[in-house]
Design an enzyme around this catalytic site. Structure first.
Site, PDB file in Angstrom:
ATOM      1  CB  CYS A 158     -17.068 -27.127  24.588  1.00 49.30           C
ATOM      2  SG  CYS A 158     -17.108 -25.676  23.937  1.00 49.30           S
ATOM      3  CB  CYS A 346     -26.145 -20.113  22.887  1.00 56.60           C
ATOM      4  SG  CYS A 346     -24.441 -20.512  22.775  1.00 56.60           S
TER       5      CYS A 346
HETATM    6  C1  LIG Z   1     -14.168 -23.074  20.643  1.00 54.37           C
HETATM    7  C2  LIG Z   1     -15.053 -22.535  21.564  1.00 54.37           C
HETATM    8  C3  LIG Z   1     -16.341 -21.970  21.184  1.00 54.37           C
HETATM    9  C4  LIG Z   1     -17.133 -21.475  22.048  1.00 54.37           C
HETATM   10  N1  LIG Z   1     -18.372 -20.689  21.600  1.00 54.37           N
HETATM   11  C5  LIG Z   1     -19.165 -20.278  22.709  1.00 54.37           C
HETATM   12  C6  LIG Z   1     -20.181 -19.410  22.062  1.00 54.37           C
HETATM   13  O1  LIG Z   1     -20.439 -19.467  20.775  1.00 54.37           O
HETATM   14  N2  LIG Z   1     -20.861 -18.925  22.884  1.00 54.37           N
HETATM   15  C7  LIG Z   1     -20.822 -18.925  24.236  1.00 54.37           C
HETATM   16  O2  LIG Z   1     -21.656 -18.300  25.082  1.00 54.37           O
HETATM   17  N3  LIG Z   1     -19.781 -19.669  24.776  1.00 54.37           N
HETATM   18  C8  LIG Z   1     -18.719 -20.308  24.097  1.00 54.37           C
HETATM   19  N4  LIG Z   1     -17.849 -20.882  24.355  1.00 54.37           N
HETATM   20  C9  LIG Z   1     -17.470 -20.843  25.616  1.00 54.37           C
HETATM   21  C10 LIG Z   1     -16.705 -19.650  26.277  1.00 54.37           C
HETATM   22  O3  LIG Z   1     -15.569 -19.671  25.730  1.00 54.37           O
HETATM   23  C11 LIG Z   1     -16.844 -19.616  27.817  1.00 54.37           C
HETATM   24  O4  LIG Z   1     -17.807 -19.451  28.437  1.00 54.37           O
HETATM   25  C12 LIG Z   1     -15.565 -18.571  28.251  1.00 54.37           C
HETATM   26  O5  LIG Z   1     -14.261 -18.706  27.603  1.00 54.37           O
HETATM   27  C13 LIG Z   1     -15.426 -18.677  29.707  1.00 54.37           C
HETATM   28  O6  LIG Z   1     -14.589 -17.745  30.196  1.00 54.37           O
HETATM   29  P1  LIG Z   1     -13.866 -17.674  31.441  1.00 54.37           P
HETATM   30  O7  LIG Z   1     -13.036 -16.422  31.725  1.00 54.37           O
HETATM   31  O8  LIG Z   1     -14.512 -18.316  32.501  1.00 54.37           O
HETATM   32  O9  LIG Z   1     -12.621 -18.675  31.022  1.00 54.37           O
HETATM   33  P2  LIG Z   1     -11.525 -18.748  30.088  1.00 54.37           P
HETATM   34  O10 LIG Z   1     -11.884 -17.855  28.863  1.00 54.37           O
HETATM   35  O11 LIG Z   1     -10.694 -20.069  30.177  1.00 54.37           O
HETATM   36  O12 LIG Z   1     -10.325 -17.590  30.703  1.00 54.37           O
HETATM   37  C14 LIG Z   1      -9.444 -18.053  31.646  1.00 54.37           C
HETATM   38  C15 LIG Z   1      -8.533 -16.919  32.074  1.00 54.37           C
HETATM   39  O13 LIG Z   1      -7.851 -17.501  33.133  1.00 54.37           O
HETATM   40  C16 LIG Z   1      -6.224 -17.077  32.799  1.00 54.37           C
HETATM   41  N5  LIG Z   1      -5.348 -18.059  33.586  1.00 54.37           N
HETATM   42  C17 LIG Z   1      -5.286 -19.265  33.166  1.00 54.37           C
HETATM   43  N6  LIG Z   1      -4.484 -19.879  34.272  1.00 54.37           N
HETATM   44  C18 LIG Z   1      -4.203 -18.899  34.961  1.00 54.37           C
HETATM   45  C19 LIG Z   1      -3.632 -18.865  36.502  1.00 54.37           C
HETATM   46  N7  LIG Z   1      -2.697 -19.817  36.708  1.00 54.37           N
HETATM   47  N8  LIG Z   1      -3.043 -17.645  37.050  1.00 54.37           N
HETATM   48  C20 LIG Z   1      -3.966 -16.482  36.374  1.00 54.37           C
HETATM   49  N9  LIG Z   1      -4.746 -16.458  35.393  1.00 54.37           N
HETATM   50  C21 LIG Z   1      -4.780 -17.937  34.784  1.00 54.37           C
HETATM   51  C22 LIG Z   1      -6.190 -17.219  31.370  1.00 54.37           C
HETATM   52  O14 LIG Z   1      -5.157 -16.682  30.583  1.00 54.37           O
HETATM   53  C23 LIG Z   1      -7.487 -16.623  30.862  1.00 54.37           C
HETATM   54  O15 LIG Z   1      -7.236 -15.122  30.899  1.00 54.37           O
HETATM   55  C24 LIG Z   1     -17.096 -21.703  23.392  1.00 54.37           C
HETATM   56  C25 LIG Z   1     -15.844 -21.948  24.003  1.00 54.37           C
HETATM   57  C26 LIG Z   1     -14.805 -22.691  23.242  1.00 54.37           C
HETATM   58  C27 LIG Z   1     -13.598 -23.368  23.573  1.00 54.37           C
END
Ligand SMILES: Cc1cc2nc3c(=O)[nH]c(=O)nc-3n(C[C@H](O)[C@H](O)[C@H](O)COP(=O)(O)OP(=O)(O)OC[C@H]3O[C@@H](n4cnc5c(N)ncnc54)[C@H](O)[C@@H]3O)c2cc1C
Length: 400
Positions: A158, A346
């Site tokens: 990240c 991005c």
């Molecule tokens: C500080 C930071 C800054 C970022 N900035 C950018 C940016 O500027 N631009 C960009 O494109 N991307 C950015 N990202 C990346 C972006 O956040 C990710 O691409 C995105 O969060 C991915 O989403 P996701 O739903 O796959 O995972 P997550 O956001 O991790 O969501 C996971 C989900 O699963 C749920 N969950 C967890 N465990 C369980 C379980 N056991 N059972 C059921 N549900 C569960 C959680 O509650 C949540 O709802 C950034 C990330 C971080 C950490």
């Protein structure tokens, strides 16, 4: 009988997939979302939270209303086990839910044992709770300033967030009148500046180098961290960087409960997927977003991970939704998109400035890649935050 789609997770990947499946099938499908968190979190704004520019209410909303409005059910619980043979998921409230199609969108957790002392002595911004802890640490720092270290450990992916936090820190130091007195150092596993975990983009290294020079930020490249002490980062080569404030981005892992499903996941707990986002082993199990495994296509002197950002996450969720809809209609899943072939879109914020990052593919070989620096990037990030939260809250997942 209507088919049942179960979605685990309700952030970028899960919320998009759940609403997109309903949309693709014109509502003729039962979709249920399972998540221990009722809130959608706009993770990109976590970089601002420690400086008091945002609080949790600014960057979250309750997903239950959104899901209800679109005819999607919600179980407020965490999944604890997936049985892909019996097509069942066990939840931590004791329920066992069956499914016809499963979407695993459970994202990441921090690899807190990446270096000894990380959890005890460093702060990070990769979760809402951690970013709030970092806000407290920043206030303490302002009362008693000293040197600052921003780091991305070996294996971290990240890097965008690390750079954004670095430049926002520099901007905040200026605002606080501390810029001249505080030594700010960036420690990274990247082999060169602007690698970002995606192999770099044309002119990225020189642009980032210019930014860092202008801000007077020191760097340690391709540098593993040995451990974190109370008030000091100790690097692999023995160098000690004392800090009054140290923010460290660790590598991510898939959720722990998935590790028991050995035929689904790799050693990090990420689900091994095909380019349809079906699991490699089961046609009716999908994984999207951070939960889906991506192989790192290169070896670097200090290992780096892959940044699984928002745009590829949304793209994967739509691909999976179209493929599930095809399967429900009795067709073969026909939508294919490798992670590496998804465009990179991005914005890297730098406080009052920034860089727009565009490339035709997340991973090389690429035909096009461009970095556009300037204050418009900061304004774009501000506008995008508002737009994206509005879009997700109202369930307009078909919008760009
Ligand atoms: C500080 C930071 C800054 C970022 N900035 C950018 C940016 O500027 N631009 C960009 O494109 N991307 C950015 N990202 C990346 C972006 O956040 C990710 O691409 C995105 O969060 C991915 O989403 P996701 O739903 O796959 O995972 P997550 O956001 O991790 O969501 C996971 C989900 O699963 C749920 N969950 C967890 N465990 C369980 C379980 N056991 N059972 C059921 N549900 C569960 C959680 O509650 C949540 O709802 C950034 C990330 C971080 C950490």
């Amino acid at each position: 009988m209507r088919k049942k789609v179960l979605v685990l997770g309700t952030n970028f990947a899960g919320l998009t997939a759940a609403l997109a499946v309903r949309h693709e099938l014109h509502g003729d499908v039962d979709v249920t979302v399972v998540s221990p968190d009722r809130k959608f979190l706009f993770t990109p704004s976590l970089i601002w939270l420690p400086f008091g520019k945002r609080d949790r209410d600014d960057i979250t909303f309750d997903v239950v209303e959104t899901l209800e409005d679109h005819g999607v059910g919600f179980e407020h619980a965490a999944a604890t086990h997936v049985d892909p043979v019996a097509r069942r998921v066990t939840l931590d409230d004791g329920q066992v839910l069956g499914y016809d199609y499963l979407v695993i969108a459970t994202g990441y957790r921090n690899q807190t044992d990446v270096v000894p002392g990380f959890a005890e002595h460093a702060v990070t911004i990769t979760t809402l709770a951690e970013a709030e802890r970092t806000a407290v640490a920043w206030q303490k720092f302002l009362e008693n300033p000293g040197d600052v270290v921003v780091a991305a450990t070996q294996g971290a992916g990240c890097f965008g967030a690390a750079y954004e936090f670095l430049f926002n820190t520099s901007y905040q130091l200026r605002k606080a009148g501390l810029h001249k007195d505080v030594k700010l150092t960036y420690v990274t596993a990247e082999p060169f500046l602007g690698h970002f975990g995606i192999g770099g983009l044309p002119h990225g290294e020189s642009l980032l180098g210019m930014f860092l020079k202008k801000e007077g930020i020191g760097t340690r490249l391709a540098t593993p961290i040995d451990h974190v002490d109370d008030g000091a980062l100790v690097l692999g080569d023995g160098e000690v960087l004392p800090f009054a404030f140290g923010m460290v981005v660790p590598p991510f892992l898939g959720q722990e409960f998935l590790l028991a499903s050995t035929d689904l996941v790799d050693a990090k707990g990420y689900v091994k997927v095909r380019d349809t986002y079906q699991s490699e082993s089961y046609d009716d199990v999908y994984a999207v977003g951070v939960a889906a495994a991506v192989d790192v296509p290169w070896q670097t002197p200090t290992p780096v991970g892959i940044p699984k950002t928002g745009y590829p996450t949304e793209t994967q969720a739509h691909v999976a939704a179209r493929n599930i809809a095809a399967q429900v209609r009795g067709e073969e899943p026909g939508d294919h998109k490798e992670f590496g072939d998804i465009p990179a879109v991005c914005v890297m914020d730098a406080g009052n400035n920034g860089v727009i990052i565009l490339a035709d593919k997340m991973l090389p070989p690429r035909k096009h890649g461009i970095l556009i620096p300037g204050p418009q990037a900061h304004l774009m990030k501000l506008g995008f935050e508002k737009y994206f939260l509005w879009k997700m809250k109202h369930g307009h997942t078909q919008l760009p």
